[in-house]
Structure formats: C-alpha cells, structure tokens
Design an enzyme around this catalytic site. Structure first.
Site, PDB file in Angstrom:
ATOM      1  N   LYS A 196       0.839  -1.204   0.000  1.00 33.04           N
ATOM      2  CA  LYS A 196       0.000   0.000   0.000  1.00 33.04           C
ATOM      3  C   LYS A 196       0.870   1.250   0.000  1.00 33.04           C
ATOM      4  O   LYS A 196       1.483   1.610   0.993  1.00 33.04           O
ATOM      5  CB  LYS A 196      -0.925   0.060   1.222  1.00 33.04           C
ATOM      6  N   GLU A 271       9.670   0.914  10.553  1.00 32.18           N
ATOM      7  CA  GLU A 271      10.655   1.986  10.368  1.00 32.18           C
ATOM      8  C   GLU A 271       9.921   3.281  10.653  1.00 32.18           C
ATOM      9  O   GLU A 271       9.063   3.684   9.875  1.00 32.18           O
ATOM     10  CB  GLU A 271      11.170   2.006   8.917  1.00 32.18           C
ATOM     11  N   CYS A 305      13.317  10.500   7.470  1.00 34.77           N
ATOM     12  CA  CYS A 305      13.171  10.012   8.829  1.00 34.77           C
ATOM     13  C   CYS A 305      14.477  10.161   9.601  1.00 34.77           C
ATOM     14  O   CYS A 305      14.470  10.301  10.802  1.00 34.77           O
ATOM     15  CB  CYS A 305      12.737   8.567   8.786  1.00 34.77           C
ATOM     16  N   GLU A 402       9.533  15.365  16.048  1.00 32.07           N
ATOM     17  CA  GLU A 402       9.950  15.289  14.651  1.00 32.07           C
ATOM     18  C   GLU A 402       9.133  16.289  13.826  1.00 32.07           C
ATOM     19  O   GLU A 402       7.910  16.238  13.826  1.00 32.07           O
ATOM     20  CB  GLU A 402       9.721  13.877  14.119  1.00 32.07           C
TER      21      GLU A 402
HETATM   22  P1  NAP Z   1       1.936   8.127   8.255  1.00 31.95           P
HETATM   23  O1  NAP Z   1       0.718   8.953   8.376  1.00 31.95           O
HETATM   24  O2  NAP Z   1       2.363   7.279   9.371  1.00 31.95           O
HETATM   25  O3  NAP Z   1       1.739   7.287   6.913  1.00 31.95           O
HETATM   26  C1  NAP Z   1       2.590   6.281   6.490  1.00 31.95           C
HETATM   27  C2  NAP Z   1       1.773   5.223   5.770  1.00 31.95           C
HETATM   28  O4  NAP Z   1       0.838   4.626   6.665  1.00 31.95           O
HETATM   29  C3  NAP Z   1       0.931   5.764   4.614  1.00 31.95           C
HETATM   30  O5  NAP Z   1       0.871   4.816   3.585  1.00 31.95           O
HETATM   31  C4  NAP Z   1      -0.398   5.947   5.271  1.00 31.95           C
HETATM   32  O6  NAP Z   1      -1.472   6.008   4.374  1.00 31.95           O
HETATM   33  C5  NAP Z   1      -0.482   4.738   6.148  1.00 31.95           C
HETATM   34  N1  NAP Z   1      -1.438   4.852   7.240  1.00 31.95           N
HETATM   35  C6  NAP Z   1      -1.925   5.959   7.839  1.00 31.95           C
HETATM   36  N2  NAP Z   1      -2.797   5.632   8.809  1.00 31.95           N
HETATM   37  C7  NAP Z   1      -2.851   4.286   8.842  1.00 31.95           C
HETATM   38  C8  NAP Z   1      -3.565   3.347   9.637  1.00 31.95           C
HETATM   39  N3  NAP Z   1      -4.401   3.728  10.609  1.00 31.95           N
HETATM   40  N4  NAP Z   1      -3.372   2.030   9.412  1.00 31.95           N
HETATM   41  C9  NAP Z   1      -2.533   1.617   8.457  1.00 31.95           C
HETATM   42  N5  NAP Z   1      -1.838   2.461   7.653  1.00 31.95           N
HETATM   43  C10 NAP Z   1      -1.991   3.780   7.852  1.00 31.95           C
HETATM   44  O7  NAP Z   1       3.177   8.990   7.959  1.00 31.95           O
HETATM   45  P2  NAP Z   1       3.279  10.254   7.054  1.00 31.95           P
HETATM   46  O8  NAP Z   1       3.020  11.450   7.871  1.00 31.95           O
HETATM   47  O9  NAP Z   1       2.467  10.059   5.850  1.00 31.95           O
HETATM   48  O10 NAP Z   1       4.862  10.124   6.718  1.00 31.95           O
HETATM   49  C11 NAP Z   1       5.873  10.741   7.460  1.00 31.95           C
HETATM   50  C12 NAP Z   1       6.364   9.905   8.635  1.00 31.95           C
HETATM   51  O11 NAP Z   1       6.984   8.714   8.212  1.00 31.95           O
HETATM   52  C13 NAP Z   1       7.411  10.621   9.460  1.00 31.95           C
HETATM   53  O12 NAP Z   1       7.076  10.554  10.811  1.00 31.95           O
HETATM   54  C14 NAP Z   1       8.706   9.865   9.202  1.00 31.95           C
HETATM   55  O13 NAP Z   1       9.644   9.849  10.205  1.00 31.95           O
HETATM   56  C15 NAP Z   1       8.237   8.521   8.885  1.00 31.95           C
HETATM   57  N6  NAP Z   1       9.193   7.844   8.011  1.00 31.95           N
HETATM   58  C16 NAP Z   1      10.052   6.928   8.534  1.00 31.95           C
HETATM   59  C17 NAP Z   1      10.977   6.305   7.735  1.00 31.95           C
HETATM   60  C18 NAP Z   1      11.949   5.283   8.266  1.00 31.95           C
HETATM   61  O14 NAP Z   1      12.561   4.590   7.480  1.00 31.95           O
HETATM   62  N7  NAP Z   1      12.114   5.149   9.554  1.00 31.95           N
HETATM   63  C19 NAP Z   1      11.016   6.592   6.381  1.00 31.95           C
HETATM   64  C20 NAP Z   1      10.149   7.529   5.890  1.00 31.95           C
HETATM   65  C21 NAP Z   1       9.225   8.143   6.713  1.00 31.95           C
HETATM   66  P3  NAP Z   1      -1.945   7.453   3.871  1.00 31.95           P
HETATM   67  O15 NAP Z   1      -0.843   7.957   3.025  1.00 31.95           O
HETATM   68  O16 NAP Z   1      -3.165   7.211   3.091  1.00 31.95           O
HETATM   69  O17 NAP Z   1      -2.152   8.294   5.075  1.00 31.95           O
END
Ligand code: NAP
Ligand code: MG
Length: 498
Positions: A196, A271, A305, A402
């Site tokens: 996804k 991650e 991240c 963050e």
């Molecule tokens: P996010 O809201 O956590 O979204 C990440 C993914 O999870 C998206 O595909 C999102 O779908 C999905 N998602 C959201 N709510 C969900 C739920 N209740 N159940 C299952 N899946 C769900 O994160 P973001 O704000 O889009 O991305 C930024 C974050 O990602 C930052 O905090 C960053 O640190 C972290 N990140 C970490 C890494 C690493 O390798 N450690 C790498 C990149 C990013 P939708 O897009 O439809 O919301």
C-alpha cells in the site's frame, strides 16, 4: 558518470491517466468504483486520479497473494530463477529511469535531478543487491549435545522459509525507494506481497507494478492497492491471512499497526520517525562538516526520517557553524521539482505545510531564535524556507518532536561527556552524525550514541548492503543488508536421530 536529466513526457501522461490498482495480473478499479485525487505539490493543482481501495479490495489482494504463495509458479521457481527476475526488475528500473524520476518529481515534488541520481539508481541497486540473496538465504547444519540422550547421534539443520503473505505500507518521502526497500528482501525470501503506497504519492509504485510483471515476477506475487491509511492500510494491518506486516511511517501510526497486528499475532517490522543528532566537534574539517550539516537536514526538504534535525556544535566553533549552515540555507534555490535550477522542492502536501508552519509558530511562541528562514515561501504550492533555530531546549516542541521539514535546531556543547546524554535525549534513535578528525573520538562517540546508523564525516549515505532501522521508538528490525532477510524468513529446525 553523469546522468543526463530529462523530463519524461510519458510520465506526464501516466500521471494524468486514471490509474487502477494491481491485483494478480489485472489492473482493477476499486470494488466500489471510487477514486481519489493526487496533487502536484509545487502548485496544489490536481495531477490525476487513482483508484481508492477499501477493505474489499484488500481482501481480494490478500487472497490473490495467498494463492500465489501457496500454489502459484513463484513457489516452484528456483531461488536462482527468482533472483534473475529480481535482477531484471533492477535493470528495468534503470531503463525507465527518466520516467520514474519524473513521476517522483511530479507527485512528491522532489527535484528531478535528485530523483534521477539518487532515488532511481538506489531503487534499482536494491533489487540487484537483493537478487543475490535469493540463492544465499539458507540455513545451517547443527551439532547437537543432548545431555539426557548420551550416545545418541543426530542430523540437525535449519531451513529458511519465506514467512508467507506480507503486507507492506510505505510513506511518501521516497515513494519508489521505499517500495524497493520493502519489496526487495520480501521477494528474495520468496514471500508474496500486498503493497500500500502513501495516498500522497502512489504513482511511481504503480509504474513499478508494470515493471514487476514485465520482469517475469509471476502475477499475484506483488499486488498494489492504493488508497487512504484508515481505509486501505488499516484493513491490511488487521487482516488474518496476512503473516507479516512491514510499515514505514510515523511512530503514531506505527503503534496503531502493532495494535492491529495483535489479532493474529502477525509478525511486525517498523521503520518510524527520528530526531537525529548531528555533532560537529571543534577539530572537524569545517569546509566539509558545515555543508554536510546543511545537507543532513535540508536533503529531501527535511522529509527524511533520519534527517540530522538536532545539530550540536562544540562551543569554540559554534558561531562559525551556525553562520555557515545559515548561509547555506539562505542560498538554497527553492522551486518546482521540474525546474533544473531547483535544489529544494515543496513539501509533499498541504497537511505537511500546515504541520511544519505550526512547528515554526510554536518555536517562536516558545522563544526560539530564528537565525534564518522561519516561514512559508510564496502563497501557492507547499514551499517552506530552509530554517535554522537557535536557543532551543528539550522542552520545546521544535527540539523534542519530529518536524519532518527543513528545520534544524542548533546548540553548543562543551565536552563529549556533556554531549552524549544530550544527543541521546530523545524518544527516537534512528540515526546520528559525528564530524571530527580524531579517529578515536569518532568511534568512541559512535559507540555511545543510541542510533541504528551513525555516519562519521558524512551523512545520508545509503547502500543496499548497509542495514537501516531504529533504536527506541524509531522502530523494530532492520531494512537493507543481510539483516533485512530476517524480516521475511521463518526458521525451521529439523532434527533427525540417526
Ligand atoms: P503516516 O501517516 O504514518 O503514513 C505512512 C503510511 O501509513 C501511509 O501509507 C499511510 O497512508 C499509512 N497509514 C496511515 N494511517 C494508517 C492506519 N491507521 N493504518 C494503516 N496504515 C496507515 O506517515 P506520514 O506522515 O504520511 O509520513 C511521514 C512519517 O513517516 C514521518 O514521521 C517519518 O519519520 C516517517 N518515516 C520513517 C521512515 C523510516 O525509514 N524510519 C522513512 C520515511 C518516513 P496514507 O498515506 O493514506 O495516510
Ligand atoms: Mg499520511
């Protein structure tokens, strides 16, 4: 070797066409026919429409992945054949480099040149590297000593088997590369997948789906369901026929994934976020470490991240480091990802723009000093100024949380003894940087920092061979490298008395 950077017109057509999801070998609409809009973050205009998957689509994709795992040709392919198909996929990514890079620039907003020299070749290399592991992820023979069976002889060994059907949920900051990090080790181990992508950036993953089929990876091995987190990600994480869920995204959603996985106790790897310390010692080569510290936070608009978002500079060079990083920030050319002059594109979405600007406001309210930047750029598109904040403390949101934008806090320190606890004062532990010419200090500090990756005299260096992942609330498990195989492997012990 320099890569010529070209905007690919096919990518524009791909983005504008209504995109369907991949289930088996079919490109399908959502069961209820719904779609959602994807946006160009440099203008806020609608770029195209994509199928909006829901739990019915997830269920269909999981059943397809299950059938492909249990009885499809994938299961009967030799590890060598599997590896060859993965290697072809790496080649196809390189062949379609302009198209994939243009999709990333259009959908995510990152500079086309960066996508072309970083995201695309790193994604290809991940598949090339992991293709080699397909034949090498094997068990071992064991020598037993069973005290209550004196004299008995055994032939005992371990088998490495694929964990099964895997759900993979990825974020928007490196859409193609995150898909590669997830798919590469899963395919090398022989799993089947429901992927996804993030709702903000689904396009390059869908293009990758075409290349996956073209590479000869059998239908049903990789299924791609686009949609929103709550509607598509949540039912995937909770699905009883999914054996493992791999997630990259925020720590907040990561905790929800753990809850959702509890139903069938599927395996989980995560991650998550970071607030990584980047430390410049007085004996560092400042000509390298100042641009290095700027790159550590401003690369990918701070949407990494592992961004070096808490900069620490030893007292005697503090002023020089602050001035140097601020100078760098001022000179960064902010603009559309498709403009060849652009060094920093827009943030990915209006939500991220509001979130990052909210942090900037909170920093001001809490009394942080804005050395440079501090606001939005223009009033169309989601652009934010590269920002340096001084005079912060760990109680301020800008230093504790963050931000996921181009915002760095910078603080002085007197000694290593004072530095290490401050650098480690975070709920996160993803990455860290150390800049020094003292080899002993470099490795001693690396050992003290609680982080999954420590870069010495460099930052944001990634390689398919080098494991990546977090301590503390930055996650569970390691992606890339040999370590990534563990995420997708079940170990079976077989013991025969002979
Ligand atoms: P996010 O809201 O956590 O979204 C990440 C993914 O999870 C998206 O595909 C999102 O779908 C999905 N998602 C959201 N709510 C969900 C739920 N209740 N159940 C299952 N899946 C769900 O994160 P973001 O704000 O889009 O991305 C930024 C974050 O990602 C930052 O905090 C960053 O640190 C972290 N990140 C970490 C890494 C690493 O390798 N450690 C790498 C990149 C990013 P939708 O897009 O439809 O919301
Ligand atoms: Mg989101």
């Amino acid at each position: 070797m320099a890569t010529e950077i070209k905007i690919d017109e096919g990518a524009r057509r791909f983005a504008a066409a209504e995109q369907r999801m991949l289930i088996g070998s079919d490109w399908v609409e959502a069961a209820d026919g719904r779609t959602f809009e994807v946006y160009d973050p440099s203008t806020g205009d609608v770029l195209g429409h994509v199928a909006r998957g829901g739990s019915e689509d997830i269920d269909r994709a999981v059943k397809t992945a299950r059938a492909a795992f249990d009885s499809g040709p994938w299961k009967d392919m030799t590890a060598s054949e599997r590896g060859r198909a993965m290697h072809r996929l790496g080649d196809l990514i390189l062949e379609h480099g302009d198209e994939l890079a243009t999709l990333e620039a259009l959908d995510n907003g990152k500079p086309l040149g960066v996508a072309r020299v970083a995201d695309v070749p790193l994604a290809a290399d991940l598949f090339h590297y992991m293709s080699g592991w397909a034949t090498k992820n094997t068990g071992s023979t064991l020598s037993l000593n069973v005290p209550y069976m004196p004299g008995a002889k055994f032939h005992a060994y371990t088998l490495h088997e694929p964990v099964g059907v895997v759900g993979q949920i990825i974020p928007w900051n490196f859409p193609l590369l995150m898909a590669a990090w997830k798919l590469g080790p899963a395919l090398a181990c022989g799993c089947t997948v429901v992927l996804k992508p993030a709702e903000q950036t689904p396009l390059s993953a869908l293009k990758l789906g075409e290349l996956i089929l073209e590479a000869g990876i059998p239908a049903g091995v990789v299924n791609i369901v686009t949609g929103f987190g709550e509607e598509t990600g949540a039912p995937l994480a909770a699905h009883d026929e999914v054996d493992k869920i791999a997630f990259t995204g925020s720590t907040e959603v990561g905790k929800m994934i753990v809850q959702a996985a509890a139903g069938n106790l599927k395996k989980v790897s995560l991650e998550l976020g970071g607030k990584s310390p980047n430390v410049v010692f007085a004996d560092a080569d400042l000509e390298e470490s100042i641009p290095g510290a700027a790159n550590a936070i401003f690369f990918n608009h701070g949407q990494c991240c592992c961004a070096g978002s808490r900069l620490f500079a030893e007292e005697s060079i503090y002023d020089e480091v602050v001035a140097g990083v601020a100078d760098h920030a001022k000179n960064i050319k902010v603009g559309s990802g498709l403009d060849p002059q652009t060094e920093m594109g827009p943030l990915v979405s209006t939500e991220q723009l509001e979130r990052v600007c909210g942090f900037l406001d909170s920093g001001q309210a809490d009394g942080a000093e804005t050395v440079v930047g501090g606001g939005r750029v223009g009033d169309s598109g989601y652009f934010v100024e590269p920002t340096v904040l001084a005079g912060t403390n760990p109680q301020m949101k800008v230093e504790a949380e963050e931000i996921f934008g181009p915002v760095v806090t910078v603080k002085p320190f007197k000694s290593t003894d004072e530095l290490v606890p401050n650098a480690n004062q975070s709920i996160y532990g993803l990455a860290a940087g150390v800049w020094t010419n003292d080899i002993k200090k470099a490795h001693r500090t690396a050992a003290e920092l609680k982080a999954g990756t420590v870069w010495i005299n460099c930052y944001n260096v990634f390689d398919a061979a080098m494991p990546f992942g977090g301590y503390k609330e930055s996650g569970w498990g390691r992606e890339m490298g040999e370590e990534a195989l563990e995420l997708y492997t079940e170990v079976k012990a077989v013991c025969a008395q002979i």
